[in-house]
Design a protein around this motif. Structure first.
Motif, PDB file in Angstrom:
ATOM      1  N   GLN A 177       8.067   0.241  -2.695  1.00 39.03           N
ATOM      2  CA  GLN A 177       6.987   0.365  -3.390  1.00 39.03           C
ATOM      3  C   GLN A 177       6.348  -1.151  -3.439  1.00 39.03           C
ATOM      4  OE1 GLN A 177       7.455   2.829  -7.354  1.00 39.03           O
ATOM      5  NE2 GLN A 177       9.314   2.052  -6.755  1.00 39.03           N
ATOM      6  N   GLU A 178       6.985  -2.494  -3.690  1.00 40.50           N
ATOM      7  CA  GLU A 178       6.317  -3.677  -3.692  1.00 40.50           C
ATOM      8  C   GLU A 178       5.689  -3.944  -2.453  1.00 40.50           C
ATOM      9  OE1 GLU A 178       7.883  -8.038  -3.762  1.00 40.50           O
ATOM     10  OE2 GLU A 178       8.717  -6.542  -5.426  1.00 40.50           O
ATOM     11  N   VAL A 179       6.518  -3.701  -1.257  1.00 40.34           N
ATOM     12  CA  VAL A 179       5.630  -4.305  -0.119  1.00 40.34           C
ATOM     13  C   VAL A 179       4.622  -3.203   0.250  1.00 40.34           C
ATOM     14  CG1 VAL A 179       7.838  -5.379   0.626  1.00 40.34           C
ATOM     15  CG2 VAL A 179       7.352  -3.064   1.436  1.00 40.34           C
ATOM     16  N   VAL A 180       4.567  -1.869   0.153  1.00 40.37           N
ATOM     17  CA  VAL A 180       3.679  -1.117   0.343  1.00 40.37           C
ATOM     18  C   VAL A 180       2.542  -1.373  -0.450  1.00 40.37           C
ATOM     19  CG1 VAL A 180       3.070   1.365   0.630  1.00 40.37           C
ATOM     20  CG2 VAL A 180       5.140   0.765   1.357  1.00 40.37           C
ATOM     21  N   LEU A 181       2.513  -1.387  -1.807  1.00 45.30           N
ATOM     22  CA  LEU A 181       1.459  -1.864  -2.457  1.00 45.30           C
ATOM     23  C   LEU A 181       0.770  -3.181  -2.216  1.00 45.30           C
ATOM     24  CD1 LEU A 181       2.769  -0.206  -5.874  1.00 45.30           C
ATOM     25  CD2 LEU A 181       1.342   0.934  -4.160  1.00 45.30           C
ATOM     26  N   LYS A 200       0.816  -4.896   3.122  1.00 42.05           N
ATOM     27  CA  LYS A 200       1.490  -5.604   4.238  1.00 42.05           C
ATOM     28  C   LYS A 200       1.351  -4.796   5.549  1.00 42.05           C
ATOM     29  CE  LYS A 200       5.654  -8.377   5.783  1.00 42.05           C
ATOM     30  NZ  LYS A 200       6.816  -8.667   5.474  1.00 42.05           N
ATOM     31  N   TYR A 201       1.729  -3.370   5.310  1.00 37.98           N
ATOM     32  CA  TYR A 201       2.126  -2.492   6.312  1.00 37.98           C
ATOM     33  C   TYR A 201       0.930  -1.652   6.603  1.00 37.98           C
ATOM     34  CZ  TYR A 201       6.527  -4.570   6.330  1.00 37.98           C
ATOM     35  OH  TYR A 201       7.752  -5.339   6.388  1.00 37.98           O
ATOM     36  N   ASP A 202       0.451  -1.358   8.059  1.00 32.91           N
ATOM     37  CA  ASP A 202      -0.466  -0.031   8.076  1.00 32.91           C
ATOM     38  C   ASP A 202       0.158   1.423   8.271  1.00 32.91           C
ATOM     39  OD1 ASP A 202      -2.444  -1.716   8.081  1.00 32.91           O
ATOM     40  OD2 ASP A 202      -2.717  -2.017  10.288  1.00 32.91           O
ATOM     41  N   ILE A 247      15.229  12.695  -3.143  1.00 32.76           N
ATOM     42  CA  ILE A 247      14.528  13.542  -4.085  1.00 32.76           C
ATOM     43  C   ILE A 247      15.413  14.799  -4.486  1.00 32.76           C
ATOM     44  CG2 ILE A 247      12.570  14.975  -4.791  1.00 32.76           C
ATOM     45  CD1 ILE A 247      10.741  13.004  -3.251  1.00 32.76           C
ATOM     46  N   ASN A 248      15.917  15.653  -3.608  1.00 29.61           N
ATOM     47  CA  ASN A 248      16.424  16.783  -3.847  1.00 29.61           C
ATOM     48  C   ASN A 248      17.948  16.480  -4.419  1.00 29.61           C
ATOM     49  OD1 ASN A 248      14.343  18.604  -2.995  1.00 29.61           O
ATOM     50  ND2 ASN A 248      15.034  18.622  -0.943  1.00 29.61           N
ATOM     51  N   PHE A 249      18.497  15.466  -3.979  1.00 27.25           N
ATOM     52  CA  PHE A 249      19.902  15.105  -4.494  1.00 27.25           C
ATOM     53  C   PHE A 249      19.611  14.415  -5.927  1.00 27.25           C
ATOM     54  CE2 PHE A 249      21.866  13.987  -0.151  1.00 27.25           C
ATOM     55  CZ  PHE A 249      22.259  15.360  -0.121  1.00 27.25           C
ATOM     56  N   GLY A 250      18.570  14.189  -6.574  1.00 27.87           N
ATOM     57  CA  GLY A 250      18.291  13.733  -7.794  1.00 27.87           C
ATOM     58  C   GLY A 250      18.213  12.193  -7.849  1.00 27.87           C
ATOM     59  N   LEU A 251      18.328  11.480  -6.530  1.00 26.92           N
ATOM     60  CA  LEU A 251      18.462  10.119  -6.439  1.00 26.92           C
ATOM     61  C   LEU A 251      17.192   9.193  -6.571  1.00 26.92           C
ATOM     62  CD1 LEU A 251      20.910  10.279  -3.409  1.00 26.92           C
ATOM     63  CD2 LEU A 251      21.443  10.199  -5.921  1.00 26.92           C
ATOM     64  N   LEU A 252      16.151  10.160  -6.366  1.00 30.87           N
ATOM     65  CA  LEU A 252      14.755   9.250  -6.404  1.00 30.87           C
ATOM     66  C   LEU A 252      13.803  10.449  -7.307  1.00 30.87           C
ATOM     67  CD1 LEU A 252      13.832   7.790  -3.012  1.00 30.87           C
ATOM     68  CD2 LEU A 252      14.569   6.701  -4.962  1.00 30.87           C
ATOM     69  N   SER A 253      13.039  10.006  -8.068  1.00 25.87           N
ATOM     70  CA  SER A 253      12.085  10.712  -8.846  1.00 25.87           C
ATOM     71  C   SER A 253      10.917  11.342  -8.231  1.00 25.87           C
ATOM     72  CB  SER A 253      11.529  10.075 -10.042  1.00 25.87           C
ATOM     73  OG  SER A 253      10.611  10.575 -10.797  1.00 25.87           O
ATOM     74  N   GLU A 254      10.637  12.794  -8.043  1.00 20.27           N
ATOM     75  CA  GLU A 254       9.485  13.056  -7.460  1.00 20.27           C
ATOM     76  C   GLU A 254       8.363  12.768  -7.999  1.00 20.27           C
ATOM     77  OE1 GLU A 254       7.988  17.652  -6.513  1.00 20.27           O
ATOM     78  OE2 GLU A 254      10.254  17.402  -7.135  1.00 20.27           O
ATOM     79  N   THR A 255       8.369  12.632  -9.535  1.00 20.54           N
ATOM     80  CA  THR A 255       7.118  12.066 -10.103  1.00 20.54           C
ATOM     81  C   THR A 255       6.785  10.689  -9.545  1.00 20.54           C
ATOM     82  OG1 THR A 255       7.582  13.511 -11.789  1.00 20.54           O
ATOM     83  CG2 THR A 255       6.108  11.697 -12.422  1.00 20.54           C
ATOM     84  N   GLU A 256       7.630  10.122  -9.512  1.00 24.58           N
ATOM     85  CA  GLU A 256       7.722   8.376  -9.138  1.00 24.58           C
ATOM     86  C   GLU A 256       6.891   8.428  -7.502  1.00 24.58           C
ATOM     87  OE1 GLU A 256      10.491   5.296  -9.561  1.00 24.58           O
ATOM     88  OE2 GLU A 256      11.080   6.307 -11.296  1.00 24.58           O
ATOM     89  N   VAL A 257       7.552   9.071  -6.819  1.00 28.18           N
ATOM     90  CA  VAL A 257       7.148   9.483  -5.558  1.00 28.18           C
ATOM     91  C   VAL A 257       5.595   9.565  -5.491  1.00 28.18           C
ATOM     92  CG1 VAL A 257       7.288  10.512  -3.254  1.00 28.18           C
ATOM     93  CG2 VAL A 257       9.184   9.479  -4.391  1.00 28.18           C
ATOM     94  N   LEU A 258       5.353  10.846  -5.911  1.00 22.11           N
ATOM     95  CA  LEU A 258       3.837  11.439  -6.047  1.00 22.11           C
ATOM     96  C   LEU A 258       2.777   9.972  -6.809  1.00 22.11           C
ATOM     97  CD1 LEU A 258       4.340  14.851  -7.671  1.00 22.11           C
ATOM     98  CD2 LEU A 258       3.346  14.251  -5.236  1.00 22.11           C
ATOM     99  N   ALA A 259       3.174   9.312  -7.647  1.00 24.55           N
ATOM    100  CA  ALA A 259       2.480   8.240  -8.142  1.00 24.55           C
ATOM    101  C   ALA A 259       2.323   7.139  -7.252  1.00 24.55           C
ATOM    102  CB  ALA A 259       3.302   7.693  -9.373  1.00 24.55           C
ATOM    103  N   PHE A 260       3.593   6.707  -6.481  1.00 26.63           N
ATOM    104  CA  PHE A 260       3.605   5.786  -5.465  1.00 26.63           C
ATOM    105  C   PHE A 260       2.510   6.147  -4.193  1.00 26.63           C
ATOM    106  CE2 PHE A 260       5.366   5.077  -1.100  1.00 26.63           C
ATOM    107  CZ  PHE A 260       5.040   3.759  -0.886  1.00 26.63           C
ATOM    108  N   PRO A 275      -2.192   1.513  -1.065  1.00 25.91           N
ATOM    109  CA  PRO A 275      -3.526   1.090  -0.407  1.00 25.91           C
ATOM    110  C   PRO A 275      -4.183   2.080   0.473  1.00 25.91           C
ATOM    111  CG  PRO A 275      -1.910  -0.571  -0.312  1.00 25.91           C
ATOM    112  CD  PRO A 275      -1.203   0.666  -0.713  1.00 25.91           C
ATOM    113  N   ARG A 276      -5.374   2.308   0.364  1.00 20.34           N
ATOM    114  CA  ARG A 276      -6.132   3.480   1.088  1.00 20.34           C
ATOM    115  C   ARG A 276      -5.843   3.322   2.478  1.00 20.34           C
ATOM    116  NH1 ARG A 276      -4.998   6.319  -2.411  1.00 20.34           N
ATOM    117  NH2 ARG A 276      -5.094   7.625  -0.555  1.00 20.34           N
ATOM    118  N   HIS A 277      -5.821   2.267   3.111  1.00 21.53           N
ATOM    119  CA  HIS A 277      -5.729   2.159   4.711  1.00 21.53           C
ATOM    120  C   HIS A 277      -4.199   2.596   5.214  1.00 21.53           C
ATOM    121  CE1 HIS A 277      -3.889  -1.526   3.527  1.00 21.53           C
ATOM    122  NE2 HIS A 277      -3.334  -1.728   4.798  1.00 21.53           N
ATOM    123  N   VAL A 278      -3.148   2.748   4.351  1.00 18.78           N
ATOM    124  CA  VAL A 278      -1.791   3.156   4.825  1.00 18.78           C
ATOM    125  C   VAL A 278      -1.578   4.326   4.875  1.00 18.78           C
ATOM    126  CG1 VAL A 278       0.588   2.545   3.865  1.00 18.78           C
ATOM    127  CG2 VAL A 278      -1.166   0.883   3.267  1.00 18.78           C
TER     128      VAL A 278
END
Length: 178
Positions: A108-112, A115-117, A128-141, A146-149
């Motif tokens: 999240q930090e480097v994408v926001l 730095k990367y295209d 997400i399906n294993f419950g290891l990452l939050s679907e809501t957090e991914v959608l917010a991310f 940045p709009r160009h990424v």
């Protein structure tokens, strides 16, 4: 017919370049191990001079982690989770869960930061399906990037909410023809 083209001057307040808005692409398949097409796209983009990040959330076994990225050429950084094994179950010990959370925060930090295209988030749907990452957090991310990424999400059984925000969905399937 007469046409006139006006080029911006160096003292103009208009930007000299126009960035195209990035896309969210989904590559999904009922089985794992279809990463070749996505990696070919990442290598092609990096070869054209654009900075690319490939993040493999559930691949481990090589003690890499985000603080030791593999660099392919000048423009492609490839990171794996600092795990002693590849993850194929939602059952993680505390050290593995911390490594995965650390990789997600780093991503999240480097994408926001812009730095990367192009950013590839491999096997994100499984995390997400294993419950290891939050679907809501991914959608917010995805909405805050940045709009160009350009973002590529991969994995089987992609959640409907991610498919709904995708600009392009590629479903890979095996041919049953001999």
């Amino acid at each position: 017919m007469v046409s006139q083209v006006e080029a911006p001057s160096l003292t103009s307040t208009q930007p000299l370049t126009h960035r195209i808005e990035g896309l969210v692409q989904v590559f999904t398949c009922p089985h794992r191990s279809f990463f070749t097409n996505v990696m070919a796209q990442a290598l092609r983009i990096a070869g054209q001079g654009a900075p690319v990040l490939v993040v493999q959330f559930l691949k481990g076994g090589i003690a890499q982690g985000y603080d030791h990225p593999v660099q392919l050429g000048q423009n492609l950084d490839w990171v794996r989770c600092n795990l002693p094994r590849c993850i194929d179950t939602p059952l993680l010990d505390e050290e593995e869960a911390d490594a995965l959370k650390g990789l997600w925060l780093y991503t999240q930090e480097v994408v926001l930061s812009g730095k990367y295209d192009l950013v590839v988030l491999d096997e994100l749907s499984l995390a997400i399906n294993f419950g290891l990452l939050s679907e809501t957090e991914v959608l917010a991310f995805l909405s805050q990037r940045p709009r160009h990424v350009d973002i590529i999400l991969t994995g089987p059984e992609m959640p409907r909410s991610l498919l709904d925000v995708a600009d392009q969905i590629t479903e890979l399937r095996r041919s049953h023809q001999p």
